[in-house]
Structures are given as C-alpha cells and as structure tokens.
Enzyme design. Sequence first.
Site, PDB file in Angstrom:
ATOM      1  CG  HIS A  83      -0.264   0.100   2.398  1.00  0.00           C
ATOM      2  ND1 HIS A  83       0.440  -0.800   3.002  1.00  0.00           N
ATOM      3  CD2 HIS A  83      -0.616   1.077   3.288  1.00  0.00           C
ATOM      4  CE1 HIS A  83       0.958  -0.658   4.194  1.00  0.00           C
ATOM      5  NE2 HIS A  83       0.238   0.573   4.596  1.00  0.00           N
ATOM      6  CG  HIS A  85       0.111   4.297   4.973  1.00  0.00           C
ATOM      7  ND1 HIS A  85      -0.983   3.818   5.722  1.00  0.00           N
ATOM      8  CD2 HIS A  85      -0.727   5.295   4.250  1.00  0.00           C
ATOM      9  CE1 HIS A  85      -2.075   4.259   5.581  1.00  0.00           C
ATOM     10  NE2 HIS A  85      -2.188   5.428   4.876  1.00  0.00           N
ATOM     11  CG  ASP A  87       4.813   2.826   7.373  1.00  0.00           C
ATOM     12  OD1 ASP A  87       4.014   3.241   6.312  1.00  0.00           O
ATOM     13  OD2 ASP A  87       4.407   1.807   8.343  1.00  0.00           O
ATOM     14  CG  HIS A  88       4.222  -0.355   4.245  1.00  0.00           C
ATOM     15  ND1 HIS A  88       4.088  -1.443   4.475  1.00  0.00           N
ATOM     16  CD2 HIS A  88       3.836   0.473   5.290  1.00  0.00           C
ATOM     17  CE1 HIS A  88       3.656  -1.746   5.688  1.00  0.00           C
ATOM     18  NE2 HIS A  88       3.384  -0.310   6.208  1.00  0.00           N
ATOM     19  CG  HIS A 172      -4.382   0.149   6.391  1.00  0.00           C
ATOM     20  ND1 HIS A 172      -4.227   0.239   7.666  1.00  0.00           N
ATOM     21  CD2 HIS A 172      -3.388   0.754   6.106  1.00  0.00           C
ATOM     22  CE1 HIS A 172      -3.085   0.959   8.014  1.00  0.00           C
ATOM     23  NE2 HIS A 172      -2.538   1.369   6.840  1.00  0.00           N
ATOM     24  CG  ASP A 243       0.212  -1.092   7.644  1.00  0.00           C
ATOM     25  OD1 ASP A 243       0.889  -2.176   7.829  1.00  0.00           O
ATOM     26  OD2 ASP A 243       0.402  -0.055   7.428  1.00  0.00           O
ATOM     27  CG  HIS A 307       3.520  -2.607  10.627  1.00  0.00           C
ATOM     28  ND1 HIS A 307       2.632  -2.120  11.326  1.00  0.00           N
ATOM     29  CD2 HIS A 307       3.749  -2.195   9.570  1.00  0.00           C
ATOM     30  CE1 HIS A 307       2.429  -0.978  10.623  1.00  0.00           C
ATOM     31  NE2 HIS A 307       2.911  -0.669   9.649  1.00  0.00           N
TER      32      HIS A 307
HETATM   33 ZN   LIG Z   1      -0.293   1.618   6.415  1.00  0.00          ZN
HETATM   34 ZN   LIG Z   2       2.543   0.699   8.121  1.00  0.00          ZN
END
Ligand SMILES: [Zn+2]
Ligand SMILES: [Zn+2]
Length: 375
Positions: A83, A85, A87-88, A172, A243, A307
């Site tokens: 996805h 976001h 942090d990914h 999510h 997530d 995570h």
């Molecule tokens: Zn996320």
């Molecule tokens: Zn995340």
Amino acid sequence: MLKLTFLGTSAGVPTKQRNVTALAIECLNPYLSGLQQGIRQQNANQNKKSRPWLLIDCGEGTQQQLLHTKLSLHQLAAICITHVHGDHCYGLPGLLASAAMSERRDPLTLIAPKAIATLLEAITLTTELYLPFTLNFIAIEEVLSEQRDTSKVNIRLSDQHQLDIDITLLAHRVASHAFGITQTIHHRTLDTDKLLAQGIPASALWGKLQQGHDVITEEGQQLCAGDYVNDELSRTRVVVAGDNDTPACLTAALVDTDLLVHEATYTHEVLTKIQAKNPEFDPMHSSAQLVADFVENSGVNNLILTHFSARYQGFENPNSKTPNMAYIRLDAESVYKGNLWLAADFDQYMVDGAVDVAGIKENNRVQYLGSARGR
Ligand SMILES: [Zn+2]
Ligand SMILES: [Zn+2]
C-alpha cells in the site's frame, strides 16, 4: 523452499533497532546443481544466479539494510508494494536508482497500487532518475479487477520452477493488500536402482527417460518413462499481509498456506485505548491478539508477527514496566497455540512446503535460521 529475510519490522517510524517495513523472499530450488539428484537439502548451496528473490514493501532505508545481507539487486526478480503509506514505499526510488547505478540491465517486475507509478513518474521528472532497465509495472487494481483465475501474476523462474503471486484486498485507511506467494517446483527422479537391477547401465538413455521420453535400448528393449520415473511436486506458500485491521479478509487466501506474515502493531489493550481516545481517527491496525485469534482457527500453524509500534523495546521481559516484545508475545499466545515468531530486523527463516511424492505428502516446516547481519 522460500527463505525470508526481514529487512524492516517497525511500524510508521524507524527505531535504532528496527527499520520500517521490507521483507526479502529468496526462491530456492533444492534440486539445482551441486546437489545429489533427487535429494532435497536444507540450506541448499546454490549459486547466487539461481536464487532470485522478491522484495515485499520497501520502506525508506531498505537499500541500506540490504548492504548487511548477501542479497544483490541483480538477482531481484520482483518488488511488491502492499500500500501507499510511506513506511512501506519511501525506499523505492532510492533502491531503483541504486540498481541502475550498479548496472542492472535485466527487466524488473513491480506489482503495486497505481499511485506508485505516479510517484515514480514525478521522481523521474524532478530528479533526473533514469532506469537503464525495463520496469514491468503491474497495477494491483487491474489484477484485482480481472476476477478470474488469471488474477494472479506468474513469474517463471525456469521450466520447472514457478512463482504465482495472488493478491487479496485488506482493510486499512488506504487500499492495502496481501500477497500470496506460491512456489511450485516439478521434479522427476529416476529409479536408478531399478534400471541397474535390470542390467541397463547409465547412459544418455537415462537422461531421456528422466525427461519423460520412452526409449529403445541398443538391444531393442523398449523402456517406458512412466515405469522408471517418479514425479515429485514441491509447493511452498507464504502469505505476506500489508497493514490490516481485519485478519478475516485473509480467510480464502490462507487455504493450503504454510506461513502467514502479518502486522501486529500493538497489544489489544493498547489498540482499544487508541480507538477510545480518538474515535474520529482509527489507524486501522491489528493487535497481536486479533491476528493470533484469527490464525488459531484458520488451519495455518505458522505465524510470524511484524510491524511493531516503536513503543515496544526489542527485549522480552513480561515483568518489565517498559513495553517490550514480551507484551506482544503474551497477547498473541493468550489465544494461539501454533508456532509463533516475532520478527526482528535481519531475522531469517526457511519455509519448506509440503512435498508430494507419488501421492504421499510430507509436512511443511518453518525454521528460524538466525540473523543475516554480518554473515
Ligand atoms: Zn499503512
Ligand atoms: Zn505501516
């Protein structure tokens, strides 16, 4: 056999011990060169060329983490982004730029939400990023909209060695996905004892029989491949979820799965507190207990949690007042009796799926191998 190396296990922000999310999956074929014919061997000693790997998510700094492992960007077969976001995916442009600078020329598959293509276009336009290799971009939205058996991406590593990547939509704040990675290896073993017992010595005929061809010996004897060859099918399936606050989204994906890798951002107590504190904003993550409770009844007996919120220190001490990994472990173990691991950066695991030899199935196995760092 799939070998997992966790490159980042922190949620949202990195900590001194944990980088943000990334997971490498190496695809090992235990039947390849250097191994005795027909013998499956743990830690197969394959040369690097024959060990293609996948990268699932690419948080910022992933390429730096890779430098502590033996993984090379030249053998990277595909990148899957769960996805959008940060942090990914914030590590993706840098990793691609480094692959270009290290003279990668082979095409690279990128399976990701459509928006990731827009992100890369913007960075290409604004930062003079040039990729001297073809990026085969596969939009997750398009794969999911096909809604047929073909809603899988097939990566052919050799005639006998295939990977199928299927995608499941999760729950999510933005569209997030799980990737089901299925490795299938077909292998034929030749019953050499039977051939020798019948006075048929090793020759080129053996090779033809093993390839499935019927042959005629110099003495005019007809040999049917089916009488001397056993077909062996090895299948390993790992599901890696992005997530997600509703593990039940994975019910169908977990059929015949050897291992689930899922986020567990906090304990259930902390999750409930966060939701109560600000009902307007739900981060839509899972607690360890929520995932473990679902997996307990799913038929999957191997679970790796990752995570983790930066509030949890890396040590395990249930008596400490400082939140630590023991809190997460106890939260999961309160409802789950299967095999459980809490991932740390550079942890490696070998997943050996069920083998079907002439209709007899061997059980699957997940083994913790230790840390990739400094090896
Ligand atoms: Zn996320
Ligand atoms: Zn995340």
